[in-house]
Design a protein around this motif. Structure first.
Motif, PDB file in Angstrom:
ATOM      1  N   LEU A   1      61.704 -11.335  -5.976  1.00  0.00           N
ATOM      2  CA  LEU A   1      62.140 -11.921  -4.995  1.00  0.00           C
ATOM      3  C   LEU A   1      64.101 -10.625  -5.107  1.00  0.00           C
ATOM      4  O   LEU A   1      64.082 -10.904  -4.329  1.00  0.00           O
ATOM      5  CB  LEU A   1      62.500 -13.243  -4.551  1.00  0.00           C
ATOM      6  CG  LEU A   1      61.826 -14.137  -4.515  1.00  0.00           C
ATOM      7  CD1 LEU A   1      62.192 -15.876  -4.628  1.00  0.00           C
ATOM      8  CD2 LEU A   1      61.568 -14.589  -2.814  1.00  0.00           C
TER       9      LEU A   1
ATOM     10  N   ILE B   1      67.939 -17.922  -2.310  1.00  0.00           N
ATOM     11  CA  ILE B   1      66.618 -17.216  -3.286  1.00  0.00           C
ATOM     12  C   ILE B   1      66.922 -17.618  -4.846  1.00  0.00           C
ATOM     13  O   ILE B   1      66.116 -18.147  -5.192  1.00  0.00           O
ATOM     14  CB  ILE B   1      66.765 -15.805  -3.621  1.00  0.00           C
ATOM     15  CG1 ILE B   1      66.257 -15.047  -1.939  1.00  0.00           C
ATOM     16  CG2 ILE B   1      66.518 -15.291  -4.632  1.00  0.00           C
ATOM     17  CD1 ILE B   1      66.307 -14.617  -1.708  1.00  0.00           C
TER      18      ILE B   1
ATOM     19  N   PHE C   1      65.358 -20.887  -4.836  1.00  0.00           N
ATOM     20  CA  PHE C   1      63.867 -20.981  -5.310  1.00  0.00           C
ATOM     21  C   PHE C   1      63.687 -20.444  -6.747  1.00  0.00           C
ATOM     22  O   PHE C   1      62.775 -21.070  -7.043  1.00  0.00           O
ATOM     23  CB  PHE C   1      63.297 -19.789  -4.362  1.00  0.00           C
ATOM     24  CG  PHE C   1      62.511 -20.681  -2.837  1.00  0.00           C
ATOM     25  CD1 PHE C   1      61.627 -20.739  -3.205  1.00  0.00           C
ATOM     26  CD2 PHE C   1      63.839 -20.726  -1.802  1.00  0.00           C
ATOM     27  CE1 PHE C   1      60.965 -21.548  -1.849  1.00  0.00           C
ATOM     28  CE2 PHE C   1      63.233 -21.043  -0.439  1.00  0.00           C
ATOM     29  CZ  PHE C   1      62.334 -21.455  -0.744  1.00  0.00           C
TER      30      PHE C   1
ATOM     31  N   LEU D   1      57.187 -13.836  -6.268  1.00  0.00           N
ATOM     32  CA  LEU D   1      56.383 -15.021  -5.255  1.00  0.00           C
ATOM     33  C   LEU D   1      55.495 -15.268  -5.129  1.00  0.00           C
ATOM     34  O   LEU D   1      55.113 -16.139  -4.262  1.00  0.00           O
ATOM     35  CB  LEU D   1      56.594 -13.927  -3.379  1.00  0.00           C
ATOM     36  CG  LEU D   1      57.254 -13.921  -2.545  1.00  0.00           C
ATOM     37  CD1 LEU D   1      58.337 -14.644  -2.002  1.00  0.00           C
ATOM     38  CD2 LEU D   1      57.090 -12.901  -1.603  1.00  0.00           C
TER      39      LEU D   1
ATOM     40  N   ILE E   1      54.980 -18.550  -5.738  1.00  0.00           N
ATOM     41  CA  ILE E   1      56.653 -19.567  -5.159  1.00  0.00           C
ATOM     42  C   ILE E   1      55.193 -19.751  -4.198  1.00  0.00           C
ATOM     43  O   ILE E   1      55.062 -20.862  -3.454  1.00  0.00           O
ATOM     44  CB  ILE E   1      57.501 -19.250  -4.489  1.00  0.00           C
ATOM     45  CG1 ILE E   1      58.369 -18.534  -5.460  1.00  0.00           C
ATOM     46  CG2 ILE E   1      57.791 -19.875  -3.231  1.00  0.00           C
ATOM     47  CD1 ILE E   1      59.486 -18.425  -4.979  1.00  0.00           C
TER      48      ILE E   1
ATOM     49  N   LEU F   1      58.218 -18.131   2.071  1.00  0.00           N
ATOM     50  CA  LEU F   1      58.648 -18.961   0.902  1.00  0.00           C
ATOM     51  C   LEU F   1      58.936 -20.394   1.390  1.00  0.00           C
ATOM     52  O   LEU F   1      58.492 -21.934   0.437  1.00  0.00           O
ATOM     53  CB  LEU F   1      59.723 -19.024   0.739  1.00  0.00           C
ATOM     54  CG  LEU F   1      60.398 -17.211   0.539  1.00  0.00           C
ATOM     55  CD1 LEU F   1      62.271 -17.062   0.912  1.00  0.00           C
ATOM     56  CD2 LEU F   1      60.637 -17.747  -1.179  1.00  0.00           C
TER      57      LEU F   1
END
Lengths: 161, 322, 417
Positions: free
Chosen positions: B101, B149, B152, B161, B164, B244
Motif C-alpha cells: 500500500l 491506509i 488498514f 494489498l 487485504i 480495500l
C-alpha cells in the motif's frame, strides 16, 4: 454530501435527454459522404423542431407580382436588395439578409386580373437551413428569373462592370 | 523471462488503457444523461486519444523542453505501474510481493507530482498557477489518504494489498470498527475526486479561471499521454477502493461455486461491475453535482473536516483492534 | 529583461485574461498581476469589439437604424430598439397606441426572463458548475419558444416600430404565455432551491465581488448589479414608460428579500431570480389588462419616413434592459429621413468600471465570478475606438486610411502583383 443539485441530476438521469438529435445523433465518420447520401435519399436525418407560424426564414420572391416600386430597397437595413434596372426587378442576397421581414411588410404587391386584393411579391418562408460553402451559391441568391436565363442576361452587363 | 511476464508487461497496461478509456466513455455518457444531454458515444475517448496522437506536439518557447516532454511519460508510467499492484477480484496483482500500500500511495503522488512539474516547466503563467494549486492540493489530501491506509495496516498488521483483498475488512472488526471504517470510507471518497483532479477539486485545471491550468501548454502526443494517465488512474483509484472496502467475491456473495476457468471470468466481470458502480457514484455523480472549490476552501476542507473524520475513524478502528 | 527578473524574484505573475479566455464570452482584456493567488494589480482594457454601428446608423434612414440597433447585441435585441423607439417617439411627437405599449412591455419582460436565466447559467459555468448551466439553459428554451411563436424568431425579434409594434399578440399566444408563466413560477422556485442553498455556490459567491453602496453610487453602477448592492434604481420605477406606468414596478433589492445587503455575487443571484418572478407578474398583468386597438400610430412606413423627413427634434429614450439602463439619444434635423445624431449608452459601460476595484485583492479563482456577475455585454459597450501610434498620439481618419493604403501597396509589392 447530498445537495439539491445532486437530486436534480439523478432525476434528470431518469428522464429522456432534452436534446433534439438533429440532424443525426452522433457525428458521422464522413460528413460530406453523409450529406451526399441524404441528398440521394439513401439515408434519413432527424427532423429539426418545427417552426411556428410567422417564422421568418428565407425570403420568397415572386417576380410576377413585383411592380418595381423599390420600397423594399428603401427599408432594408442590411442593404440585401439589389435593383436590376434592365428588368425593373430586385435581386436578394440571402447571406446579407437579417430576416427582419420589413420588406414583406412594406411590399404593396400586385393584383392579377380576376383577383380581389393584391398579393405581395415578397413573403417569408419557413426555410432556415441555409448553410452553404459559397456565399454566392444559387441557393443564397433570390433572382427574379430562373438562373440560366439571368446568367444569359447578365453576361454583357457584368463585363461592362 | 516467462510468457507470463511478457503478458503482464504488455498485455496488462494495454488492458488498463482500454478499461480506463472505456470507463471514461461511460462516465461521460452518464454525466451527459444527468444533464439532459445525449452525450458522446462511449467510444469517444478512444477517438480523442487517436486524434491527439496524430496532432502536432508543440513545446513552448520558454519551457524547459526535456522536463516538459518527460513528465507526461512519467505520469502515464506511474499510473500503469499503479494498476499492476491492484488485484482484480481473485486474480492476483501482477506485481504482488514487490510492494504494498505504501508504494501505491507514492505512485498516486508521483502522478500528480509529474503533472505539477510539467506545469512548472511549461513557462506559462496559467500553468504555473495551476502547478502551485496542484502542489497545495496534494499536500492537503495526502494526509487523509495516509490515515486511511494506516487504518488498514492496523487491522491487517500488514501493508500487503493481496492479504487485504483476500478477506473483506468488514468481517474482521466489530460494530465500533464498522463506524470507524465507514468514516475512513467517507474520507477516501472525498479524497477520490481530488486525487483524480475531478470536480469539485479540479482546481489545478480550472477551465474558466486559468484556462486548463497545468495542461494549458500541452498538446498532441504529450496531452494524449496525460489524458491516458488520467483515464488509467481514475480506473486504478476506484479499483483500489473496491479492493480495500468491497472485496466480496461473487461466489461468496451468492453462495455459488464454479469450476476453475469459469470462476476467473465471472469474478473478473464481477470486479469490473463493482468498479463501475463505485466509479459512477464516487466520480460521475460527484463531478456532475458540485461546483469547483477555491483552493483555500479545498485546503481547509481537507485539513480540518476530512482530516478529523479520517483520524476519528482511525481511532475507532484502533480501539477495536488493539 | 530586467523587468522579468524583478517579477520573478518577487514571485509575481502577470495573468493575461483576454481578449480570448474561457471565462470571457466576448473580447475584453483584464491584465492581473498576481502574487500567489492574490491579485495585486489590475488593469482593464476595452475596445476589442468596436464596429462603428452608430456611424452606420447615421447614414441610414430611421427604420433601417432601428433594425441596426437591434443588432448591437444579440441578448439585448429588444432593449436597444426599445430605447431607440422611445427616443424617436419623443423626438417626433408620436404617441404609440395603448395595445402596442402593452405588447412592447410583454416582449421586453420576456427578454428579461431569458437574459436572467442565461446569466444564471453563465455564472454557474464560471465556477465550474456546468451541469447547472445545461439545466438553466434547458429551462430557458421555453421562453425562447414563446418569443419565437409571437415574434417569429428566437432572438432578434424585429417586433418594434417607431410608433407601435409590428405584430399582434393573438389568443393562441396568450395561452402559450399563461402556460409559460406557470412553468417559470415552478422553475423560479426550483432555481431558488438549487442556487441559493447549494453549499459550494454559496462558498464561491458569498463575499465575492462585494460592491458597497458608496462604490456603486460613485462608479454609477446600474441595473441588477446596483440593486444587488442595495440601491433602489430601476428605470421602470423611476421614469416609467409604456405599460410600466400602469403597473407599480418596484426595484427588487436584497434587503426586501433577505433583510440585509451584502452586494456580493450571491445577492446578484438573488436579485435576478426574484426579478424573473417580478417579470412574470408584469406579463400576467399585461395580458389580463391588455387594451384593444390598433398597433401602429402611422401604419404606413413610407408615411412614417416622410414624417421623419419633415420633423425637427431630439429625444432621449431610456429602457431598463436586463443588464441595466440603456439610453439612446436621437436627433432629427428635418432634412433627411434618418437620425443625424445617434448616441447609445449601454449598461455594461458603467458596470465594467467596478471590475478594477473589485478585482484588487481578490483571488485568481474569483476573477471569472467578478467578470460574470455584472453580466457584461461587450459588444454593447464599445462605442468609440482610438488608434494611437507608438508615441501615444491619436491617429485621425486620414492617417489610418493612408496607413492602410500603404500597407496594401506593400503587400502587393511583396506578392509581386
Amino acid at each position: 454530501m447530498p445537495t439539491k443539485a445532486m437530486f436534480l441530476m439523478i432525476r434528470q438521469l431518469l428522464q429522456r435527454p432534452f436534446t433534439n438529435p438533429f440532424p443525426v445523433k452522433y457525428a458521422p465518420k464522413n460528413v460530406t459522404k453523409t450529406i451526399e447520401k441524404v441528398k440521394l435519399g439513401q439515408m434519413s436525418i432527424n427532423n429539426p423542431i418545427p417552426v411556428p407560424d410567422g417564422f421568418r426564414g428565407k425570403l420568397k420572391y415572386d417576380p410576377e407580382r413585383c411592380i418595381g416600386c423599390r420600397l423594399c430597397i428603401t427599408v432594408c437595413p442590411a442593404n440585401a436588395m439589389e435593383w436590376i434596372p434592365e428588368v425593373r426587378k430586385i435581386r436578394h442576397y440571402v447571406t446579407r439578409c437579417m430576416f427582419c421581414g420589413l420588406c414583406v411588410d412594406v411590399c404593396p404587391g400586385k393584383k392579377l386580373p380576376g383577383e380581389t386584393a393584391p398579393v405581395k411579391a415578397l413573403s417569408m418562408s419557413k426555410e432556415f437551413l441555409l448553410a452553404d460553402y459559397d456565399k454566392y451559391s444559387d441557393n443564397l441568391i433570390v433572382e427574379p428569373t430562373s438562373k440560366e436565363q439571368s446568367l444569359n442576361n447578365q453576361e454583357p452587363s457584368s463585363d461592362q462592370k | 523471462m516467462t510468457l507470463a511476464t511478457i503478458f503482464y508487461a504488455i498485455g496488462f497496461p494495454l488492458l488498463g488503457i482500454i478499461l480506463g478509456l472505456l470507463y471514461k466513455g461511460i462516465d461521460r455518457k452518464i454525466s451527459a444523461r444527468m444533464t439532459s444531454r445525449i452525450g458522446p458515444p462511449i467510444r469517444q475517448p478512444f477517438w480523442d486519444v487517436g486524434k491527439l496522437l496524430i496532432k502536432e506536439t508543440v513545446v513552448p518557447e520558454n519551457a524547459v523542453a526535456w522536463i516538459f516532454n518527460v513528465m507526461p511519460i512519467v505520469a502515464l508510467a506511474s499510473s500503469m505501474t499503479l494498476l499492476l499492484y491492484i488485484p482484480f477480484g481473485i486474480i492476483k496483482a501482477p506485481l504482488e510481493g514487490y510492494g504494498d500500500l505504501v508504494v501505491i500511495l507514492y505512485l498516486l503522488t508521483l502522478q500528480a507530482l509529474a503533472m505539477a512539474i510539467g506545469g512548472f516547466s511549461a513557462g506559462s503563467p496559467f500553468a504555473s498557477v495551476g502547478a502551485q494549486r496542484e502542489m497545495i492540493l496534494m499536500m492537503s489530501y495526502e494526509m487523509p489518504l495516509a490515515i486511511v491506509i494506516t487504518g488498514f495496516a492496523l487491522i491487517y498488521k500488514s501493508f500487503s494489498l493481496s492479504t487485504i483483498a483476500l478477506t473483506p475488512v468488514w468481517t474482521l472488526v466489530g460494530p465500533v470498527g464498522w463506524i470507524g471504517l465507514l468514516l475512513l470510507l467517507a474520507a477516501l471518497l472525498i479524497v477520490t475526486p481530488a486525487e483524480l483532479a475531478k470536480l469539485p477539486f479540479d482546481i489545478a485545471e480550472a477551465e474558466t479561471e486559468i484556462a486548463e491550468g497545468l495542461l494549458s501548454e500541452y498538446s498532441g502526443r504529450n496531452l494524449a499521454l496525460f489524458y491516458l494517465s488520467d483515464a488509467v488512474r481514475s480506473f486504478a483509484m476506484v479499483a483500489l477502493e473496491v479492493a480495500l472496502f468491497f472485496p466480496f467475491t461473487f461466489s461468496q456473495g451468492f453462495g455459488l461455486q464454479f469450476s476453475e476457468p469459469v470462476s476467473y471470468i465471472i469474478e473478473g466481470l464481477w470486479f469490473l461491475a463493482k468498479v463501475l458502480i463505485l466509479y459512477i457514484l464516487a466520480v460521475t455523480l460527484v463531478r456532475t453535482s458540485f461546483a469547483r472549490f477555491r483552493i483555500e476552501q479545498a485546503s481547509r476542507l481537507f485539513w480540518t473536516y476530512v482530516n478529523i473524520m479520517a483520524l476519528l475513524g482511525l481511532i475507532l478502528v484502533a480501539l477495536e483492534v488493539m | 529583461m530586467a523587468n522579468d527578473k524583478v517579477s520573478k524574484i518577487s514571485k509575481r505573475y502577470e495573468i493575461p485574461i483576454g481578449p480570448i479566455h474561457p471565462a470571457l464570452k466576448e473580447p475584453i482584456r483584464v491584465e492581473a498581476e498576481v502574487k500567489g493567488e492574490k491579485v495585486v494589480k489590475v488593469d482593464v482594457k476595452r475596445g476589442f469589439a468596436h464596429r462603428g454601428i452608430e456611424y452606420m446608423g447615421m447614414k441610414r434612414n430611421a427604420i433601417q437604424t432601428l433594425y441596426l440597433s437591434e443588432r448591437i447585441c444579440g441578448i439585448c435585441s429588444i432593449s436597444h430598439p426599445y430605447a431607440f423607439v422611445l427616443a424617436s417617439e419623443k423626438a417626433l411627437g408620436i404617441e404609440p397606441p395603448p395595445r402596442a405599449q402593452y405588447i412592447r412591455t410583454i416582449i421586453a419582460e420576456l427578454e428579461r426572463i431569458h437574459s436572467h436565466i442565461l446569466w444564471l447559467g453563465v455564472v454557474a459555468h464560471e465556477i465550474g458548475f456546468d451541469p447547472i448551466l445545461f439545466w438553466t439553459w434547458k429551462l430557458r428554451e421555453k421562453v425562447l419558444d414563446v418569443l419565437e411563436a409571437i415574434t417569429g424568431n428566437r432572438i432578434n425579434y424585429a417586433m418594434y416600430m417607431i410608433g407601435g409594434v409590428r405584430r399582434d399578440i393573438k389568443e393562441s399566444h396568450i395561452l402559450a404565455l399563461r402556460d409559460m408563466i406557470d412553468y417559470y413560477r415552478k422553475a423560479a422556485d426550483q432555481m431558488k432551491d438549487i442556487f441559493l442553498s447549494d453549499p459550494i455556490y454559496k462558498a464561491r459567491t458569498k463575499d465575492v465581488a462585494k460592491l458597497s453602496q458608496d462604490l456603486a453610487l460613485k462608479l454609477n453602477i446600474v441595473g441588477p448589479t446596483a440593486r444587488a448592492a442595495g440601491l433602489r434604481v430601476d428605470i421602470r420605477q423611476d421614469i416609467p414608460y409604456d405599460a410600466y406606468a400602469d403597473i407599480d414596478v418596484r426595484a427588487v433589492v436584497p434587503q426586501d428579500i433577505m433583510g440585509e445587503v451584502n452586494g456580493d455575487a450571491y445577492d446578484a443571484t438573488l436579485v435576478r431570480i426574484y426579478e424573473i418572478e417580478q417579470s412574470l407578474d408584469i406579463i400576467e398583468y399585461c395580458i389580463n389588462n391588455m387594451p384593444e386597438g390598433k398597433l401602429l400610430a402611422i401604419p404606413n412606413y413610407v408615411a412614417l419616413l416622410t414624417t421623419i423627413r419633415k420633423t425637427q427634434g431630439e429625444g432621449i429614450g431610456a429602457h431598463e434592459a436586463p443588464r441595466g439602463e440603456v439610453i439612446h439619444y436621437v436627433k432629427y434635423d428635418g432634412t433627411r429621413d434618418g437620425p443625424v445624431v445617434w448616441k447609445v449608452i449601454a449598461p455594461s459601460y458603467n458596470n465594467i468600471n467596478c471590475w478594477g476595484p473589485l478585482l484588487l485583492g481578490a483571488e485568481v479563482a474569483d476573477i471569472p465570478v467578478v467578470i460574470a456577475f455584472i453580466d457584461p455585454c461587450l459588444c454593447c459597450n464599445d462605442r468609440i475606438a482610438f488608434v494611437k501610434d507608438e508615441n501615444g498620439r491619436v491617429l485621425d481618419y486620414f492617417e489610418i486610411h493612408n496607413m492602410s493604403v500603404n500597407k496594401t501597396m506593400k503587400i502587393k509589392r511583396m506578392l509581386g502583383v
